[in-house]
Write a protein that holds these residues in place. Structure first.
Motif, short mmCIF file in Angstrom:
data_model
loop_
_atom_site.label_atom_id
_atom_site.label_comp_id
_atom_site.label_asym_id
_atom_site.label_seq_id
_atom_site.Cartn_x
_atom_site.Cartn_y
_atom_site.Cartn_z
N ARG A 297 0.83 -1.21 0.00
CA ARG A 297 0.00 0.00 0.00
C ARG A 297 0.87 1.26 0.00
O ARG A 297 0.53 2.26 -0.65
N GLU A 298 1.99 1.20 0.72
CA GLU A 298 2.91 2.33 0.71
C GLU A 298 3.53 2.51 -0.68
O GLU A 298 3.67 3.63 -1.17
N LEU A 299 3.88 1.39 -1.31
CA LEU A 299 4.48 1.45 -2.64
C LEU A 299 3.49 2.05 -3.65
O LEU A 299 3.86 2.92 -4.45
N ARG A 300 2.26 1.61 -3.59
CA ARG A 300 1.25 2.09 -4.54
C ARG A 300 0.83 3.54 -4.26
O ARG A 300 0.67 4.34 -5.18
N GLY A 301 0.64 3.84 -2.98
CA GLY A 301 0.08 5.14 -2.65
C GLY A 301 1.08 6.26 -2.53
O GLY A 301 0.72 7.43 -2.73
N GLU A 302 2.34 5.95 -2.21
CA GLU A 302 3.32 7.01 -1.96
C GLU A 302 4.57 6.91 -2.84
O GLU A 302 4.92 7.85 -3.54
N LEU A 303 5.23 5.76 -2.79
CA LEU A 303 6.54 5.66 -3.42
C LEU A 303 6.47 5.78 -4.95
O LEU A 303 7.26 6.50 -5.56
N VAL A 304 5.56 5.04 -5.59
CA VAL A 304 5.48 5.08 -7.05
C VAL A 304 5.07 6.47 -7.55
O VAL A 304 5.72 7.03 -8.44
N PRO A 305 3.99 7.08 -7.01
CA PRO A 305 3.65 8.43 -7.48
C PRO A 305 4.77 9.44 -7.26
O PRO A 305 5.01 10.32 -8.10
N ALA A 306 5.47 9.33 -6.11
CA ALA A 306 6.55 10.27 -5.84
C ALA A 306 7.71 10.09 -6.82
O ALA A 306 8.30 11.08 -7.29
N ALA A 307 8.06 8.84 -7.13
CA ALA A 307 9.18 8.59 -8.05
C ALA A 307 8.84 9.00 -9.47
O ALA A 307 9.69 9.55 -10.19
N LEU A 308 7.62 8.78 -9.90
CA LEU A 308 7.23 9.14 -11.27
C LEU A 308 7.01 10.64 -11.42
O LEU A 308 7.19 11.19 -12.52
#
Length: 719
Positions: A479-490
């Motif tokens: 959930r952290e990867l989907r909600g925070e990490l991926v949007p922040a990296a992209l």
């Protein structure tokens, strides 16, 4: 009645028609290949979109087998391990179906060395590779050299499942035959239910071949058809046979006895079959390929068993006549005659009828006590922990996942699709994502880096997780990867037109499935209970009786779920059943146990209540009708339940934990339902309610039937 009368008057036509039907159905399976479910059928949510993007871009990873090198005892010597790894690389490179052998990799503490081996194409052949690895292992006595991967693990599990199911099917038939022999005391009568059930199963499996092109068939469907088909096929034949025998014992001709059985037990079979079909139809609400396949298979086998019970069964009974009671087994025959119709149950029912409130409170206390643990039930999809450790590949994969979590542990796949011109930006963003994810401590780099499709439109990144698959932190990390990490990296790329991203992988698919099914259990329970309630109202024209049926069904389900929780989540009797508790119940088991239990318990319920209503229609007061009706049917219900409990208990002895859960859940549920529910709680409630149980319509007396003005002798003596 019309079907039974025609079959009884034209027995050979009915028998030959049934044989032709079964032969035709089996022929369909030979002529038409079965359409099985594919991986694409199981795509759910975001993980499903990620999987579809990976397949469209032809980025599907080739199957990989891993060779793990560890020390047999003590610490691993680097030079010995590297020498063995070189031998593995050389031997594997010459094996069939091997595309590439990767460089050996050390784990963090240098306690294990891993050799990755990429297989060629879509092969599922690793026997030659396994022989090569075994040959290297034989040359290095001080080392433990083992091979495992998706292909070898799937092959080992499929072989074990096949062996388990074959053993269960081989054992269930003679066990059923023995129990029927005990119930009837005659070989022919014992063989008729088994024969009808087996032919119904064979016909259903044949009919499933063309139906699978409308609803793809899951691998487990055939086993469930055998399980359900043998249960209901034996039940329906048992109900019919016992009533026909009872009427012949009263002096009726065989033809008349068959017609009476059709009018009474045959009607109960139709209603029971409808209730089972209604319960199984609830599986369609799950909207899952496996449950869709199980639903259509179960519904079809029940329908075929009902058809056989009201057509070919009357024809067989007419042709056999009193020969159905031959050859007799002297000891069993005398025992049956001495015990008599409901002889034991009458003695058990006496205290319940005399003290219904006490019986109701005590029995309900036991059921509620068993159901309470179900409130804390935890469910999860099957993992390595639910696979039998006696399979060598299972333990090897577990050891690999501990030493190399990015290779065999829980992992996530980040997929980004867009224009080829943005490929460089996407790759930079994914590399940044890998660094950020590792910094959180929830992820580890897989070593594969960012992979891009040949046309440059799709890129993916695999991130491992240093957690076991059942660890609650896996879902939190996703959930952290989907909600925070991926949007922040992209960054801005995430909202750019034409850019699509998704997080997939096995752990994500499990999370998406759990989220999709959240609340479905309650929906299925509501659907099944409402539908069965409507069937009861239509059949018995009693709202009160329909309400009682619903409450008793919920009680049975609650007790079954409680037993599952105690045994498999908390580990009760794990030693006796030979398993290690994973700390949860596999997610599909409660739902399947629910529909099967409600369906099968309705068989008993309808059969018992039909006999009670029959006595009320003949003029008996409700209290006496309950006592006599349940006493008359208790022997049949007990025999039918004994068959089901025995067959399901066989599954509890198998090595696969899913089969154990299914066997324990269903056998315990049927045992409780046929004893505490039907022999104690049901009669106690009916006696306490009296004539109010038939509200708003009391069963009417058939024309010409005399009213019973006084209690019959058996009632006085029993009291």
């Amino acid at each position: 009645m019309r079907a039974a009368r025609w079959s009884a008057e034209h027995p050979w036509r009915a028998i030959l028609a049934w044989i032709a039907f079964v032969a035709f159905a089996v022929g369909l399976a030979v002529a038409i290949p079965t359409n099985n479910t594919t991986d694409a059928d199981y795509r759910v949510g975001e993980s499903g979109r990620a999987d579809a993007m990976v397949h469209d871009a032809d980025l599907v990873q080739a199957d990989t087998e891993n060779v793990l090198i560890t020390a047999r005892s003590g610490s691993l010597e680097s030079s010995a391990a590297e020498s063995a790894a070189e031998d593995v690389v050389a031997a594997a490179g010459e094996a069939d179906h091997v595309a590439e052998v990767g460089d050996p990799q050390w784990n963090a503490d240098r306690s294990a060395l891993l050799v990755p081996i990429e297989l060629a194409g879509d092969t599922d052949e690793v026997d030659d590779l396994q022989r090569a690895v075994d040959g290297v292992a034989a040359e290095h006595d001080g080392l433990d050299i083992r091979q495992a991967g998706d292909v070898s693990l799937d092959a080992a599990i499929n072989e074990r499942v096949g062996d388990d199911l074959s053993a269960a099917e081989t054992t269930s038939v003679p066990v059923t035959l023995v129990l029927m022999l005990i119930a009837f005391g005659a070989l022919v009568a014992a063989g008729i239910p088994v024969l009808l059930a087996a032919s119904s199963v064979a016909a259903t499996i044949g009919l499933m071949a063309p139906l699978s092109h409308l609803i793809p068939s899951d691998d487990t469907t055939a086993s469930m058809i055998v399980l359900i088909g043998m249960a209901v096929g034996v039940d329906y034949s048992l109900f019919y046979l016992k009533r026909e025998r009872e009427e012949r014992a009263k002096g009726h001709r065989t033809l008349d006895a068959v017609e009476i059985a059709a009018q009474t037990s045959g009607h109960s079979i139709l209603v029971s079959g409808g209730a089972v079909i209604a319960a199984m139809a609830g599986l369609f609400l799950v909207a899952d390929p496996t449950f869709n396949s199980l639903a259509i298979g179960s519904i079809l086998v029940v329908a075929v068993a009902v058809l056989g019970s009201i057509t070919v069964l009357p024809a067989l009974l007419v042709k056999l006549g009193r020969w159905s009671d031959r050859p007799r087994v002297p000891l069993l025959w005398r025992l049956n005659r001495r015990v008599g119709q409901g002889g034991i149950s009458r003695r058990l029912l006496g205290p319940v009828v005399r003290h219904p409130l006490v019986a109701l409170v005590l029995a309900s206390g036991v059921i509620v006590g068993l159901a309470i643990p179900a409130l804390g039930m935890k469910t999860h999809s099957g993992t390595l922990d639910t696979l039998p450790t006696s399979v060598p590949a299972v333990q090897t994969v577990k050891d690999i996942s501990k030493s190399f979590p990015a290779d065999e542990g829980a992992s996530a796949t980040v997929v980004v699709r867009g224009d080829a011109g943005e490929g460089a930006q996407v790759q930079a963003a994914l590399e940044r994502l890998s660094s950020d994810a590792v910094d959180t401590g929830h992820f580890v780099a897989s070593g594969r880096g960012v992979q891009t499709s040949d046309d440059g439109t799709t890129s993916l990144l695999v991130l491992g997780m240093p957690y076991d698959e059942t660890d609650e932190r896996v879902d939190d990390a996703l959930r952290e990867l989907r909600g925070e990490l991926v949007p922040a990296a992209l960054g801005d790329l995430a909202d750019a037109p034409g850019i699509e991203h998704a997080v997939g992988g096995g752990a994500a698919a499990s999370l998406d499935f759990a989220d999709k099914q959240s609340g479905r259990l309650g929906l299925v329970i509501g659907f099944v209970l409402v539908l069965t309630m409507l069937i009861m109202v239509t059949t018995f024209r009693s709202v009160a009786l329909a309400g009682i049926s619903t409450v008793l069904n919920l009680a049975s389900v609650g007790a079954a779920f409680g037993v599952l929780t105690l045994v498999f989540q908390h580990g009760w009797f794990s030693g006796s059943l030979d398993f290690t508790s994973p700390g949860f119940v596999i997610d599909w088991i409660p739902l399947f146990v629910l529909v099967v239990l409600i369906g099968l318990s309705m068989d008993y319920h309808v059969f018992v209540l039909s006999r009670v209503r029959e006595h009320v229609q003949h003029g008996l007061p409700t209290r006496l009708a309950v006592q006599r009706g349940i006493a008359d049917t208790a022997g049949v219900v007990t025999s039918a339940a004994a068959v089901m409990v025995s067959v399901f208990a066989i599954f509890a002895t198998l090595s696969m934990l899913e089969m154990k859960m299914l066997g324990v859940g269903l056998s315990a549920a049927i045992l409780l339902d046929a004893t505490l529910i039907r022999l104690v709680i049901l009669p106690a409630v009916l006696v306490l309610l009296g004539d109010h149980v038939w509200w708003p319509w009391r069963p009417s007396r058939p024309r010409g039937e005399p009213v019973v003005e006084r209690e019959p002798a058996y009632a006085v003596s029993a009291r």
